[in-house]
Structures are given as structure tokens and as C-alpha cells.
Scaffold this active site. Structure first.
Site, PDB file in Angstrom:
ATOM      1  CG  ASP A 133      -0.110   0.087   2.436  1.00 24.67           C
ATOM      2  OD1 ASP A 133       1.082  -0.124   2.514  1.00 24.67           O
ATOM      3  OD2 ASP A 133      -0.814   0.271   3.504  1.00 24.67           O
ATOM      4  CD  GLU A 134       5.337   3.531   2.674  1.00 18.22           C
ATOM      5  OE1 GLU A 134       6.000   4.536   3.107  1.00 18.22           O
ATOM      6  OE2 GLU A 134       4.954   2.670   3.448  1.00 18.22           O
TER       7      GLU A 134
END
Length: 402
Positions: A133-134
Site C-alpha cells: 500500500d505504499e
């Protein structure tokens, strides 16, 4: 990405938007959910396309939760009660008993993760993948990337991701990765934060040292024991003093980051050192009394690691296990084999040999399997990836090697 695992579930259950929702405790089983719905509401026709019609009262609450589950993430409504990622669900239940508890759908999370990353690379191709998610993005050379100090491009990326996924993200724009990561947390959710070099003292120095990626709880406790609570207080200490108290390498690094210095480039291609899977049990298990249950879990972990290797095109030679006992003591064992493998049966067999080298008389709370020394078989291994004998594979997957 903003509360990523929770945001993925809210795509499926839009009726829960704005409510405290915690993700964790297990994997999603769609068939189980549909079976419960059909039993509770037999007069309705339930399928994957009608999940948005589930009454809010149907969803399970955290109140009364018992077990070892951990929160993967929580919606911002739940975070207002102090619930956060990696928090035990029993503690979360005390803080926010009315929160809705949903399990994780890893397949859908991975699908949307790939989608948001591909959306980014269409706009800014120099991207470093930092997990599910990054990401880091270098848009120094992107046409128009410097307009409004990067805000214009950040807005474009946000719009693109939302159009592709229906999920929001927060972006930090800064001269380097260190400050950009901090800035990405300033204005969540769906925010854009710009930190220029001249903003160091006003925006970065007031932050606690734990906001530095690389300062963990132990290092932070040591810093606080010396009266250092904020990044600004850290910057006041001389380089030599930090080296004297924290070591040559870490002390010098602390001095550099306190002044916002970070020369790490955005790395678009990086080779993983290892791949692993692990699970924490809902209750402590014993190698003898819970043999069948442990055997099934162990086999599943090996199969999952093998699937990860095959999906990403790797094979490995070092196979290991990790155990955590009921007193929280952890042990690891590994073995290096002659040929590279991404085969579940081979991993299972060698990991089982590692298990024979640890104390199995004590109860176990966590079990993990790891494969290291990875290569791309086609390029580096020249066909060394091992081929398992089909009969041996079946015997291995069916046998518990404790």
C-alpha cells in the site's frame, strides 16, 4: 493508500462508510458469509453482487472478542477511539467495542494494489514499490512535475488512482524519501502535503523521533532517556555525541536524518532477499496434541511460499522455519540445499527437517516458513530449480514431520 485494507472492504460494503470498522482476525470466506446471510434472511436472494444490501446490524462487532487476532488496519472512524494497525483485537475491543470486525481478503487487496501502482507508473514511471500500500515516486524528470512545487502532479496521481480503484491516497512531496514519507502522514485521508527544505524547522523538528522511519521503540526509549523527544531536540545534539552514545553508524545516521538529509535514490528494481509466510494461532498449539491442525497449517504455509515464489519468478536454496513459543521466545532454523527450488513439496520436506532441530515439547503460538538465497531460475540458476517426484510430493504433503 488511506486505510488500505479497510478501504478495499468498503468498496464491497459501501453501507459501512463512516462507521468504525476494523480489519483483522482471519481471512475472508465469501461462501461462509453468503451461507449465513441465506440462513438469516432466507426470503432474499444473496450473491456477491448484493453484498451492498446487507443490513449493518448483520455484521459482527468487536464487543466480546476473544482470541489472538491483530488489527491489520482500521477506518479513520475507528482510529478516533485509539484503534490502530498491529493492535491486538482484544485491546481494540475495549477501546471501540461497537466497531465492526471484518476479515482480510488478500486476493482483492493484491489486485487493487497492482491496479493503483500501474496507474502511477503511467503518470510517473520512476516508482519504488515499498509494499502492498505504499510507494515512492521520483518525478524530477516528469513534464510539469515541478508545477506548484509538485502539487499539480500529486493531484493528478490522486485523481488517477481514485478513478481506477475508488480508493483515496495521501501524498507527501519533499526533496527526499525520508521527508516525503513523514509528509505523507500529515494530512490523511486524501491529503497532499508539501515540505520544502526551508520547512524543516517548522514542520519536521516538532515531530517526535518515532516519526523517523528507522527509529523504533527501543531506540526511541534510549533517546528519551537522554531527554531527546523531538526531531528538533535530536538535531541539537552534536554528531560526535550521537556516535558516542549510539554507535558510529547509527549515531551518524541519526545526525543526518535529524537535519533532513537522505541521499537514497528511488529504486525501481530491487531483488528480494527472501520470501516468507507466517501465522499466529488463535490459541497455543502443541506438536503432539494438535498434530493434525499444525500439520495442515504448516503445509499451507509451505504452499503459500511456493506460490509466491512461482508467481514472482524466483527459486531459493535456503529453507527455514520460525517458531514463537507461548512465552514469546522465538527460534529459527534453516538449511541450505544443493539446488534451487520453488516447489511446495521440497520446501515442506526441508522445512520439516528444520523443525526436528527445535524443542517441540512446548506450546507454540506462531509458525513461519521462509525461503532465501533467491534467484531467477531462467537467468541465474540455468535450470537448477529442483523437480519433485510426484509420489514423493504427495507423501510429503500428507505427512507431518514432527
Amino acid at each position: 493508500m488511506d486505510a488500505f485494507f479497510a478501504s478495499v472492504e468498503l468498496l464491497r460494503y459501501p453501507q459501512l462508510k463512516g462507521l468504525p470498522v476494523v480489519i483483522g482476525g482471519g481471512r475472508r470466506r465469501a461462501d461462509d458469509l453468503l451461507a449465513q446471510l441465506r440462513q438469516t434472511y432466507p426470503e432474499r436472494d444473496w450473491s456477491e453482487t448484493t453484498l451492498d444490501r446487507i443490513p449493518v446490524d448483520f455484521f459482527p462487532r468487536l464487543a466480546g472478542y476473544t482470541g489472538r487476532g491483530v488489527a491489520t488496519t482500521a477506518t479513520y472512524a475507528a482510529r478516533q477511539f485509539g484503534v490502530g494497525s498491529a493492535m491486538g483485537l482484544m485491546k481494540a475491543a475495549k477501546l471501540c467495542p461497537q466497531a465492526i470486525l471484518l476479515p482480510v481478503d488478500f486476493d482483492e487487496v493484491r489486485r487493487i494494489s497492482r491496479l493503483f501502482k500501474s496507474t502511477i507508473t503511467e503518470i510517473a514511471p520512476v516508482m519504488e514499490d515499498r509494499g502492498i500500500d505504499e510507494v515512492y515516486i521520483d518525478f524530477t524528470e516528469v513534464p510539469g512535475g515541478q508545477r506548484e512545487n509538485g502539487r499539480a502532479l500529486a493531484r493528478l496521481i490522486q485523481r488517477g488512482i481514485f478513478q481506477a480503484t475508488g480508493i483515496t491516497c495521501s501524498i507527501g512531496v519533499a526533496p527526499n524519501k525520508l521527508i516525503a514519507k513523514m509528509a505523507s502522514e500529515f494530512n490523511k485521508p486524501n491529503g497532499i502535503s508539501i515540505v520544502m527544505p526551508e520547512d524543516l524547522q517548522t514542520l519536521i523538528w516538532p515531530l517526535p523521533c518515532r516519526k523517523i522511519n528507522g527509529v523504533g521503540p527501543k531506540a526511541d526509549a534510549r533517546l528519551q532517556s537522554h531527554g531527546i523527544h523531538t526531531i528538533g531536540e535530536l538535531a541539537e545534539r552534536e554528531r560526535g555525541w550521537l556516535i558516542e552514545h549510539f554507535g558510529k553508524s547509527y549515531g551518524a545516521w541519526l545526525h543526518e536524518v535529524s537535519w533532513g538529509r537522505d541521499e537514497r535514490p528511488v529504486v525501481t528494481e530491487s531483488e528480494p532477499v527472501s520470501m516468507s509466510r507466517e501465522t499466529t494461532f488463535e490459541r497455543d498449539l502443541h506438536a503432539v496434541r494438535d498434530r493434525d491442525e499444525l500439520g495442515a497449517i504448516f503445509t499451507r504455509l509451505c504452499e503459500q511460499v511456493a506460490a509466491d515464489l512461482q508467481r514472482k519468478g524466483y527459486a531459493g536454496k535456503t529453507i527455514g522455519i520460525k517458531l514463537r513459543y507461548d512465552n514469546f521466545q522465538s527460534v529459527t532454523r534453516d538449511i541450505t540445499i544443493d539446488s534451487f527450488t520453488a516447489d511446495a513439496a521440497t520446501i515442506r520436506r526441508q522445512a520439516g527437517l528444520c523443525l526436528k532441530r527445535v524443542d517441540l515439547s512446548r506450546r507454540i503460538r506462531l509458525l513461519g516458513v521462509r525461503v532465501g538465497k533467491l534467484v531467477k531460475p531462467g537467468a541465474a540458476a540455468e535450470g537448477q530449480a529442483s523437480e519433485a517426484d510426484p509420489d514423493a510430493e504427495q507423501q510429503t504433503l500428507n505427512a507431518w514431520l514432527f
